[in-house]
Design a protein around this motif. Structure first.
Motif, PDB file in Angstrom:
ATOM      1  N   LEU A 176       0.637  -1.393   0.029  1.00  0.00           N
ATOM      2  CA  LEU A 176       0.005  -0.028   0.016  1.00  0.00           C
ATOM      3  C   LEU A 176       0.848   1.252   0.085  1.00  0.00           C
ATOM      4  CD1 LEU A 176      -2.933  -0.715   2.646  1.00  0.00           C
ATOM      5  CD2 LEU A 176      -3.311   0.025   0.069  1.00  0.00           C
ATOM      6  N   ALA A 177       2.243   1.230   0.542  1.00  0.00           N
ATOM      7  CA  ALA A 177       2.650   2.439   1.039  1.00  0.00           C
ATOM      8  C   ALA A 177       3.824   2.848   0.241  1.00  0.00           C
ATOM      9  CB  ALA A 177       2.838   2.572   2.412  1.00  0.00           C
ATOM     10  N   SER A 178       4.380   1.805  -0.536  1.00  0.00           N
ATOM     11  CA  SER A 178       5.772   1.739  -1.210  1.00  0.00           C
ATOM     12  C   SER A 178       5.652   1.203  -2.492  1.00  0.00           C
ATOM     13  CB  SER A 178       6.869   1.379  -0.194  1.00  0.00           C
ATOM     14  OG  SER A 178       8.040   1.208  -0.906  1.00  0.00           O
ATOM     15  N   PRO A 179       6.064   1.835  -3.576  1.00  0.00           N
ATOM     16  CA  PRO A 179       6.136   1.137  -4.970  1.00  0.00           C
ATOM     17  C   PRO A 179       7.415   0.386  -5.371  1.00  0.00           C
ATOM     18  CG  PRO A 179       6.755   3.356  -5.083  1.00  0.00           C
ATOM     19  CD  PRO A 179       6.768   3.167  -3.591  1.00  0.00           C
ATOM     20  N   ASN A 180       8.417   0.434  -4.236  1.00  0.00           N
ATOM     21  CA  ASN A 180       9.571  -0.241  -4.346  1.00  0.00           C
ATOM     22  C   ASN A 180       9.670  -1.963  -3.963  1.00  0.00           C
ATOM     23  OD1 ASN A 180      10.837   2.275  -4.994  1.00  0.00           O
ATOM     24  ND2 ASN A 180      11.162   2.635  -2.782  1.00  0.00           N
ATOM     25  N   ILE A 181      10.505  -2.517  -4.761  1.00  0.00           N
ATOM     26  CA  ILE A 181      10.483  -3.872  -4.660  1.00  0.00           C
ATOM     27  C   ILE A 181      11.309  -4.092  -3.141  1.00  0.00           C
ATOM     28  CG2 ILE A 181      12.011  -5.897  -5.305  1.00  0.00           C
ATOM     29  CD1 ILE A 181      11.661  -5.121  -8.263  1.00  0.00           C
ATOM     30  N   SER A 182      10.721  -4.929  -2.307  1.00  0.00           N
ATOM     31  CA  SER A 182      11.398  -5.287  -1.111  1.00  0.00           C
ATOM     32  C   SER A 182      11.387  -6.699  -0.796  1.00  0.00           C
ATOM     33  CB  SER A 182      10.646  -4.127   0.134  1.00  0.00           C
ATOM     34  OG  SER A 182       9.290  -4.791   0.085  1.00  0.00           O
ATOM     35  N   VAL A 183      12.365  -7.055   0.255  1.00  0.00           N
ATOM     36  CA  VAL A 183      12.361  -8.444   0.629  1.00  0.00           C
ATOM     37  C   VAL A 183      13.023  -8.320   1.895  1.00  0.00           C
ATOM     38  CG1 VAL A 183      13.005  -9.656  -1.610  1.00  0.00           C
ATOM     39  CG2 VAL A 183      14.995  -8.480  -0.265  1.00  0.00           C
ATOM     40  N   GLY A 184      12.780  -9.514   2.762  1.00  0.00           N
ATOM     41  CA  GLY A 184      13.461  -9.733   4.079  1.00  0.00           C
ATOM     42  C   GLY A 184      12.719 -10.084   5.091  1.00  0.00           C
ATOM     43  N   ALA A 185      12.911 -10.641   6.289  1.00  0.00           N
ATOM     44  CA  ALA A 185      12.189 -11.179   7.250  1.00  0.00           C
ATOM     45  C   ALA A 185      12.043 -10.150   8.394  1.00  0.00           C
ATOM     46  CB  ALA A 185      12.926 -12.415   8.074  1.00  0.00           C
ATOM     47  N   SER A 186      12.461  -8.978   8.238  1.00  0.00           N
ATOM     48  CA  SER A 186      12.429  -8.013   9.206  1.00  0.00           C
ATOM     49  C   SER A 186      11.103  -7.374   9.588  1.00  0.00           C
ATOM     50  CB  SER A 186      13.370  -6.772   9.164  1.00  0.00           C
ATOM     51  OG  SER A 186      12.903  -6.140   7.761  1.00  0.00           O
ATOM     52  N   GLY A 212      14.349   3.464  10.829  1.00  0.00           N
ATOM     53  CA  GLY A 212      13.834   2.960   9.402  1.00  0.00           C
ATOM     54  C   GLY A 212      13.124   4.118   8.526  1.00  0.00           C
ATOM     55  N   VAL A 213      12.866   5.363   9.328  1.00  0.00           N
ATOM     56  CA  VAL A 213      12.406   6.438   8.832  1.00  0.00           C
ATOM     57  C   VAL A 213      13.576   7.476   8.325  1.00  0.00           C
ATOM     58  CG1 VAL A 213      11.285   8.595   9.059  1.00  0.00           C
ATOM     59  CG2 VAL A 213      10.300   6.441  10.263  1.00  0.00           C
ATOM     60  N   VAL A 214      14.615   7.321   8.958  1.00  0.00           N
ATOM     61  CA  VAL A 214      15.752   8.455   8.600  1.00  0.00           C
ATOM     62  C   VAL A 214      16.755   7.753   7.551  1.00  0.00           C
ATOM     63  CG1 VAL A 214      17.887   9.331   9.757  1.00  0.00           C
ATOM     64  CG2 VAL A 214      15.608   9.261  11.104  1.00  0.00           C
ATOM     65  N   ILE A 215      16.966   6.356   7.824  1.00  0.00           N
ATOM     66  CA  ILE A 215      17.919   5.687   6.909  1.00  0.00           C
ATOM     67  C   ILE A 215      17.278   5.531   5.569  1.00  0.00           C
ATOM     68  CG2 ILE A 215      19.399   3.824   6.371  1.00  0.00           C
ATOM     69  CD1 ILE A 215      19.896   3.757   9.364  1.00  0.00           C
ATOM     70  N   PRO A 216      17.783   5.927   4.475  1.00  0.00           N
ATOM     71  CA  PRO A 216      17.016   5.718   3.427  1.00  0.00           C
ATOM     72  C   PRO A 216      16.900   4.110   2.818  1.00  0.00           C
ATOM     73  CG  PRO A 216      18.764   7.486   2.860  1.00  0.00           C
ATOM     74  CD  PRO A 216      18.844   6.776   4.206  1.00  0.00           C
ATOM     75  N   ASN A 217      15.853   3.752   2.110  1.00  0.00           N
ATOM     76  CA  ASN A 217      15.747   2.606   1.338  1.00  0.00           C
ATOM     77  C   ASN A 217      15.538   1.373   2.311  1.00  0.00           C
ATOM     78  OD1 ASN A 217      16.333   3.527  -1.182  1.00  0.00           O
ATOM     79  ND2 ASN A 217      18.488   3.487  -0.785  1.00  0.00           N
ATOM     80  N   ILE A 218      15.151   1.827   3.599  1.00  0.00           N
ATOM     81  CA  ILE A 218      14.421   0.663   4.567  1.00  0.00           C
ATOM     82  C   ILE A 218      12.996   0.839   4.620  1.00  0.00           C
ATOM     83  CG2 ILE A 218      14.320   0.314   6.967  1.00  0.00           C
ATOM     84  CD1 ILE A 218      17.241   1.069   7.222  1.00  0.00           C
ATOM     85  N   ASP A 219      12.363  -0.196   4.503  1.00  0.00           N
ATOM     86  CA  ASP A 219      11.017  -0.134   4.245  1.00  0.00           C
ATOM     87  C   ASP A 219      10.297  -0.252   5.735  1.00  0.00           C
ATOM     88  OD1 ASP A 219       8.334  -0.724   3.373  1.00  0.00           O
ATOM     89  OD2 ASP A 219       8.749  -2.328   2.143  1.00  0.00           O
ATOM     90  N   SER A 220      10.459   0.931   6.096  1.00  0.00           N
ATOM     91  CA  SER A 220       9.491   1.018   7.633  1.00  0.00           C
ATOM     92  C   SER A 220       7.940   0.771   7.587  1.00  0.00           C
ATOM     93  CB  SER A 220       9.943   2.732   8.113  1.00  0.00           C
ATOM     94  OG  SER A 220       9.380   3.631   7.133  1.00  0.00           O
ATOM     95  N   PHE A 221       7.600   0.936   6.497  1.00  0.00           N
ATOM     96  CA  PHE A 221       6.100   0.630   6.408  1.00  0.00           C
ATOM     97  C   PHE A 221       5.847  -0.970   6.542  1.00  0.00           C
ATOM     98  CE2 PHE A 221       6.502   4.543   3.637  1.00  0.00           C
ATOM     99  CZ  PHE A 221       5.562   5.282   4.311  1.00  0.00           C
ATOM    100  N   ALA A 222       6.870  -1.621   6.181  1.00  0.00           N
ATOM    101  CA  ALA A 222       6.830  -3.229   6.328  1.00  0.00           C
ATOM    102  C   ALA A 222       7.093  -3.326   7.740  1.00  0.00           C
ATOM    103  CB  ALA A 222       7.699  -3.843   5.600  1.00  0.00           C
ATOM    104  N   HIS A 223       7.468  -2.723   8.468  1.00  0.00           N
ATOM    105  CA  HIS A 223       8.001  -2.767   9.829  1.00  0.00           C
ATOM    106  C   HIS A 223       6.978  -2.588  10.750  1.00  0.00           C
ATOM    107  CE1 HIS A 223      12.967  -2.180   9.059  1.00  0.00           C
ATOM    108  NE2 HIS A 223      12.245  -3.208   8.505  1.00  0.00           N
ATOM    109  N   LEU A 224       6.530  -1.283  10.500  1.00  0.00           N
ATOM    110  CA  LEU A 224       5.105  -0.857  11.460  1.00  0.00           C
ATOM    111  C   LEU A 224       4.122  -1.870  11.027  1.00  0.00           C
ATOM    112  CD1 LEU A 224       4.267   1.270  13.055  1.00  0.00           C
ATOM    113  CD2 LEU A 224       3.434   2.308  11.273  1.00  0.00           C
ATOM    114  N   GLY A 225       3.597  -2.526   9.532  1.00  0.00           N
ATOM    115  CA  GLY A 225       2.904  -3.361   9.610  1.00  0.00           C
ATOM    116  C   GLY A 225       3.006  -4.806  10.236  1.00  0.00           C
ATOM    117  N   GLY A 226       4.346  -5.065  10.326  1.00  0.00           N
ATOM    118  CA  GLY A 226       4.695  -6.166  10.939  1.00  0.00           C
ATOM    119  C   GLY A 226       4.322  -6.109  12.586  1.00  0.00           C
ATOM    120  N   LEU A 227       4.885  -4.947  12.831  1.00  0.00           N
ATOM    121  CA  LEU A 227       4.549  -4.807  14.506  1.00  0.00           C
ATOM    122  C   LEU A 227       2.997  -5.132  14.992  1.00  0.00           C
ATOM    123  CD1 LEU A 227       5.913  -3.968  17.082  1.00  0.00           C
ATOM    124  CD2 LEU A 227       5.429  -1.741  16.596  1.00  0.00           C
ATOM    125  N   VAL A 228       2.220  -4.316  14.060  1.00  0.00           N
ATOM    126  CA  VAL A 228       0.935  -4.458  14.320  1.00  0.00           C
ATOM    127  C   VAL A 228       0.426  -5.635  14.180  1.00  0.00           C
ATOM    128  CG1 VAL A 228      -1.345  -3.611  13.571  1.00  0.00           C
ATOM    129  CG2 VAL A 228       0.555  -1.998  13.983  1.00  0.00           C
TER     130      VAL A 228
END
Length: 373
Positions: free
Chosen positions: A168-178, A218-234
């Motif tokens: 929903l929040a990012s058009p970029n390709i992303s991967v990872g278990a974080s 996740g917000v400050v450092i570029p290219n980290i998918d902080s939306f995925a982190h927040l979604g995972g937390l919830v």
């Protein structure tokens, strides 16, 4: 969950993520003792003497020692990483896409398996090691608290919701278990909600500082998918809320268990339907889909989507620049004849209107003008 970035940036995301990191051995031992006492106090079972009310007929259950699910998940990610490495490289965008990276456009086209597969993909060895180490530390703890089945459900559900949030929040390709690992944080906070005294004794306020630091980075450092982190937390918190702990100090009634489970299911279902059915009149839908098509070299459709996105969001420079690139790529990727010259000119002029700095489009337009009117 990470978007494709240079490996040295991966070190920043999990700085301080581990609960027991930098703790003295004695302090860590006390914390383990507190958790062990939780199990011993709440996990009693009767022996073959049901009428024995002296307490001698009750013994604590064996606490599982080996985090089987956690180790299995790590093993899967390692095997997948080896497969990626042997088939073009784990940092190759096309390889990641082929093996299931999160891509909003492809998910909206019906490739729903991409909501789970990104959890097991990692872009580079550093990314893999950091996530595997974090998963071992936090996953072992959650498996100890919740049991194997609940831990697996929490991990997968958190990763699923993390991918949905990123879609929903990012058009970029992303991967990872974080994103799924942040979900384990969510489950840990649910444990704290149900057992506040033990939670404070074991973790204190330090755990909140660790989580806040990771979310901020996740917000400050570029290219980290902080939306995925927040979604995972919830997602982790909601899943733990729905499943409950295997041993509750204040046991839920059967009706309460069902009500909690239904609430969690409704939340997941509602968010899933919302994320997978974006409005076709939304600029984000056209922008995300256009970027996905552009990455797959489908230049004609990408140009259509991105131009439409620009019409809906004319003040967004990124949309305008990407639309210009798609228009130029659509013209440049085909042989141009005299009959096609007028259409090609119109596309290149539109590209230059969107991005006057696109020198390649101007050079190609000059060559086409030489073909005649």
């Amino acid at each position: 969950m990470f978007q494709r970035i240079p490996s040295h940036r991966f070190f920043a995301e999990y700085f301080g993520i581990l609960v027991r990191q930098c703790q003295p051995k004695s302090c860590a031992s006390d914390r383990r003792s507190n958790l062990r006492s939780y199990h011993m106090e709440t996990e009693m079972r009767p022996t073959d003497h049901p009428n024995d009310d002296t307490g001698a007929g009750q013994q604590p259950l064996q606490v599982q020692r080996i985090p089987v699910i956690t180790l299995s998940l790590i093993a899967i990610t390692v095997v997948v990483y080896m497969i990626l490495t042997l088939n073009g490289g784990s940092q190759n965008t096309q390889v990641l896409l082929r093996y299931g990276a999160k891509d909003s456009g492809l998910i909206w086209e019906g490739q729903y398996w991409r909501l789970i597969t990104p959890i097991f993909l990692h872009a580079g060895l550093t990314h893999l090691i950091l996530n595997a180490f974090s998963l071992f530390q936090l996953g072992s703890l959650i498996e100890f608290m919740y049991g194997r089945t609940r831990m697996l459900v929490i991990f997968l559900a958190s990763g699923f919701l993390a991918t949905l949030a990123s879609t929903l929040a990012s058009p970029n390709i992303s991967v990872g278990a974080s994103g799924a690992i942040f979900g384990l944080f969510g489950a840990l906070f649910y444990f704290g909600l149900r057992n506040p005294v033990i939670f404070r004794a074991v973790f204190g306020v330090r755990i909140y500082m660790v989580l806040a630091l990771n979310l901020i980075m996740g917000v400050v450092i570029p290219n980290i998918d902080s939306f995925a982190h927040l979604g995972g937390l919830v997602g982790g918190f909601v899943t733990a809320f729905g499943l409950g702990l295997p041993r509750e100090r204040l046991p839920r009634s059967p009706k309460t268990k069902i009500a909690y489970a239904v609430c969690a299911a409704v939340f997941f279902l509602g968010f899933t339907l919302y994320a997978l059915n974006p409005s076709k009149n939304s600029w984000r839908y056209h922008y995300y889909s256009g970027q996905s098509l552009l990455m797959r070299s489908n230049y004609a459709r990408a140009a259509e989507r991105l131009v439409r996105a620009n019409e809906l969001k004319p003040d967004n420079e990124k949309v305008a620049e990407l639309a210009a690139i798609a228009l130029y790529a659509d013209v440049a990727s085909k042989p141009i004849t005299v009959n096609d010259a007028s259409v090609a000119r119109a596309k290149l002029k539109k590209a230059l209107q969107l991005n006057p700095q696109l020198e390649e489009a101007q050079a190609l337009l000059d060559r086409i003008n030489q073909l005649g009117p």
